[in-house]
Design a protein around this motif. Structure first.
Motif, PDB file in Angstrom:
ATOM      1  N   MET A   1      -1.441   8.884  10.175  1.00  8.90           N
ATOM      2  CA  MET A   1      -2.222   8.977   8.055  1.00  8.90           C
ATOM      3  C   MET A   1      -3.524   8.747   8.644  1.00  8.90           C
ATOM      4  N   PRO A   2      -4.729   9.202   8.187  1.00  3.91           N
ATOM      5  CA  PRO A   2      -5.922   9.400   7.921  1.00  3.91           C
ATOM      6  C   PRO A   2      -6.300   8.383   7.252  1.00  3.91           C
ATOM      7  N   ILE A   3      -7.372   7.513   7.871  1.00  2.00           N
ATOM      8  CA  ILE A   3      -7.705   6.011   7.119  1.00  2.00           C
ATOM      9  C   ILE A   3      -8.809   6.453   6.475  1.00  2.00           C
ATOM     10  N   ARG A   4      -9.241   6.340   5.098  1.00  2.00           N
ATOM     11  CA  ARG A   4     -10.170   6.478   4.429  1.00  2.00           C
ATOM     12  C   ARG A   4     -10.739   5.217   4.535  1.00  2.00           C
ATOM     13  N   HIS A   5     -10.857   4.724   4.171  1.00  2.00           N
ATOM     14  CA  HIS A   5     -11.130   2.830   4.302  1.00  2.00           C
ATOM     15  C   HIS A   5     -10.861   1.493   4.442  1.00  2.00           C
ATOM     16  N   CYS A   6     -10.628   0.702   5.139  1.00  2.00           N
ATOM     17  CA  CYS A   6     -10.056  -0.795   4.672  1.00  2.00           C
ATOM     18  C   CYS A   6     -10.763  -2.039   5.029  1.00  2.00           C
ATOM     19  N   ILE A   7     -10.624  -3.019   4.365  1.00  2.00           N
ATOM     20  CA  ILE A   7     -11.103  -4.296   4.406  1.00  2.00           C
ATOM     21  C   ILE A   7     -10.566  -5.407   3.729  1.00  2.00           C
ATOM     22  N   VAL A   8     -10.690  -6.901   5.013  1.00  2.00           N
ATOM     23  CA  VAL A   8      -9.810  -7.425   4.340  1.00  2.00           C
ATOM     24  C   VAL A   8     -10.724  -8.957   4.116  1.00  2.00           C
ATOM     25  N   HIS A   9     -10.323  -9.570   2.870  1.00  2.00           N
ATOM     26  CA  HIS A   9     -10.489 -10.462   2.079  1.00  2.00           C
ATOM     27  C   HIS A   9      -9.836 -12.292   2.852  1.00  2.00           C
ATOM     28  N   LEU A  10     -10.691 -13.024   2.607  1.00  2.00           N
ATOM     29  CA  LEU A  10      -9.535 -14.153   2.667  1.00  2.00           C
ATOM     30  C   LEU A  10     -10.086 -14.620   1.758  1.00  2.00           C
ATOM     31  N   ILE A  11      -9.301 -15.500   0.661  1.00  2.00           N
ATOM     32  CA  ILE A  11      -8.912 -15.996  -0.545  1.00  2.00           C
ATOM     33  C   ILE A  11      -8.175 -17.673   0.227  1.00  2.00           C
ATOM     34  N   ASP A  12      -9.574 -18.813  -0.098  1.00  2.00           N
ATOM     35  CA  ASP A  12      -8.285 -19.999   0.684  1.00  2.00           C
ATOM     36  C   ASP A  12      -7.796 -20.792  -0.634  1.00  2.00           C
ATOM     37  N   LYS A  13      -6.827 -20.629  -0.697  1.00  2.00           N
ATOM     38  CA  LYS A  13      -6.013 -21.727  -2.065  1.00  2.00           C
ATOM     39  C   LYS A  13      -4.672 -21.900  -1.961  1.00  2.00           C
TER      40      LYS A  13
ATOM     41  N   ALA B   1      -6.614  -0.714   1.334  1.00  2.00           N
ATOM     42  CA  ALA B   1      -6.433   0.675   2.366  1.00  2.00           C
ATOM     43  C   ALA B   1      -6.911   1.079   1.869  1.00  2.00           C
ATOM     44  N   HIS B   2      -7.385   2.322   1.679  1.00  2.00           N
ATOM     45  CA  HIS B   2      -6.550   3.537   1.318  1.00  2.00           C
ATOM     46  C   HIS B   2      -6.748   4.489   2.448  1.00  2.00           C
ATOM     47  N   TYR B   3      -6.012   5.193   2.002  1.00  2.00           N
ATOM     48  CA  TYR B   3      -5.245   5.818   3.417  1.00  2.00           C
ATOM     49  C   TYR B   3      -4.809   7.520   2.469  1.00  2.00           C
ATOM     50  N   GLN B   4      -4.472   7.765   3.104  1.00  2.00           N
ATOM     51  CA  GLN B   4      -4.039   9.170   2.766  1.00  2.00           C
ATOM     52  C   GLN B   4      -2.966   9.815   4.060  1.00  2.00           C
ATOM     53  N   GLN B   5      -1.500  10.752   3.221  1.00  2.00           N
ATOM     54  CA  GLN B   5      -0.583  10.149   4.073  1.00  2.00           C
ATOM     55  C   GLN B   5       0.184  11.512   3.087  1.00  2.00           C
ATOM     56  N   GLY B   6       0.078  12.557   4.480  1.00  2.00           N
ATOM     57  CA  GLY B   6       0.413  14.352   4.072  1.00  2.00           C
ATOM     58  C   GLY B   6      -0.791  14.726   3.451  1.00  2.00           C
ATOM     59  N   MET B   7      -0.760  14.927   1.874  1.00  2.00           N
ATOM     60  CA  MET B   7      -1.183  15.541   0.904  1.00  2.00           C
ATOM     61  C   MET B   7      -2.278  14.489   0.448  1.00  2.00           C
ATOM     62  N   THR B   8      -1.388  13.033   0.251  1.00  2.00           N
ATOM     63  CA  THR B   8      -1.411  12.730  -1.265  1.00  2.00           C
ATOM     64  C   THR B   8      -1.999  11.401  -0.812  1.00  2.00           C
TER      65      THR B   8
END
Length: 334
Positions: free
Chosen positions: A1-13, A109-116
């Motif tokens: 599955m092609p991954i276009r963009h991915c990022i992780v942030h942390l919320i400490d609560k 995460a913005h990714y593609q699966q098949g044509m979607t």
């Protein structure tokens, strides 16, 4: 599955009313096998979750700004990192207003699966475990516990952009027993329920039961078609995809591929061409069928103990709440 963009942030609560602290990542994650494996595992865990809901965005407003930010990102007027940053800041604010909420790592995460194209958002937590090192020592180890993922949503971006009539391009994990702890996350996405997954699945199963009865199918054939329906629905649920009624009809009867689909349309059950499969409802669906000279009985397993009572020693069934059409016939028997 092609991954276009991915990022992780942390919320400490912590759930004690203290302010949430955001630790935002400045740039998106570079492609790696670890990220691909993580996203594949996340999708598998998400698809297996029971009790998901399907819906659509509320109209964009000050209370529900997420869809507007997503549109700006997709139009190119805001990059992915900036989009995720403004979104996670909004999530932080909603968390602070919900005393029950706890922080965690927020994955976009913005990714593609098949044509979607899909956008997945999940709040992830770590679990403590142990690992064995190359030197065969046992050492503490922390890992993302995807099995305990309780807050997540997946947006079918292609469906949202190309099918304006759709009411099920967003799926999200629904809190067990209506727990309010998940409401702030649903409001963060700005999602309203558009399709009743359990209700649609129950209606489909009712339509199938009516179809089997109307066709007067032999017991073996009815059992085989039931298995076909449940297997197809379960496989679609595992993939995170809806059931297509035309495709299901073709699988149920290859010789008459439109028979079940035409039955649904002619009886006007009100089902959409594609419906999400609710695994909990499917798991309850099993039919008991029997046929003897002049007698045919078929009912769903979950009716045992409520509408149907079985006395094994006497070999009898007591049926409550008979169909009106049957009681009318009995009244006119003379």
């Amino acid at each position: 599955m092609p991954i276009r963009h991915c990022i992780v942030h942390l919320i400490d609560k912590k759930p004690d009313g203290t302010p949430a602290v955001l630790h935002a990542r400045e740039s998106e994650l570079a492609e790696s096998a670890a990220i691909e494996n993580m996203l594949a595992d996340l999708n598998e865990s998400y698809n297996a979750k029971q009790g998901k809901a399907w819906g659509l965005f509320h109209p964009e407003s000050g209370a529900f700004p997420f869809s507007g930010w997503l549109k700006e990102y997709l139009d190119g007027s805001r990059d992915f990192t900036a989009f995720s940053r403004v979104a996670v800041e909004h999530l932080q604010k909603l968390m602070e207003e919900s005393n029950l909420s706890v922080g965690g790592h927020v994955l976009f995460a913005h990714y593609q699966q098949g044509m979607t194209d899909y956008l997945a958002i999940a709040l992830l937590h770590h679990s403590e475990g142990v690992a064995v090192t190359d030197q065969l020592d046992v050492t503490p180890s922390r890992h993302l516990d995807l099995g305990q993922m309780h807050l997540a949503a997946r947006i079918n971006v292609s469906e949202w952009q190309n099918n304006k009539q759709s009411k099920q391009y967003i799926s999200f994990i629904k809190g067990k027993n209506g727990k309010k702890v998940s409401e702030y996350f649903r409001d963060f996405i700005g999602c309203q329920e558009g399709v009743d997954g359990p209700g649609e699945t129950r209606t489909l199963l009712k339509a199938f039961s009516d179809f089997v009865e109307s066709e007067d199918l032999p017991e073996d054939s009815a059992r085989e078609k039931t298995k076909t329906l449940v297997d197809y629905a379960s496989s679609q649920a595992k993939l995170g995809e809806p059931m297509g009624l035309e495709e299901l009809s073709e699988l149920i009867d290859e010789e008459r591929p439109k028979a079940f689909y035409d039955h649904i349309r002619n009886k006007d059950y009100g089902l959409s061409p594609e419906i999400p499969a609710d695994k909990r409802t499917l798991n309850q669906f099993r039919r008991f069928t029997g046929r003897a000279e002049g007698l045919s009985i078929s009912f769903e397993a979950h009716l045992l103990g409520s509408k149907i009572e079985y006395d094994e020693e006497a070999g009898t069934l007591i049926i409550k709440g008979l169909p009106t059409s049957l009681t009318d016939q009995l009244k006119r028997r003379n």
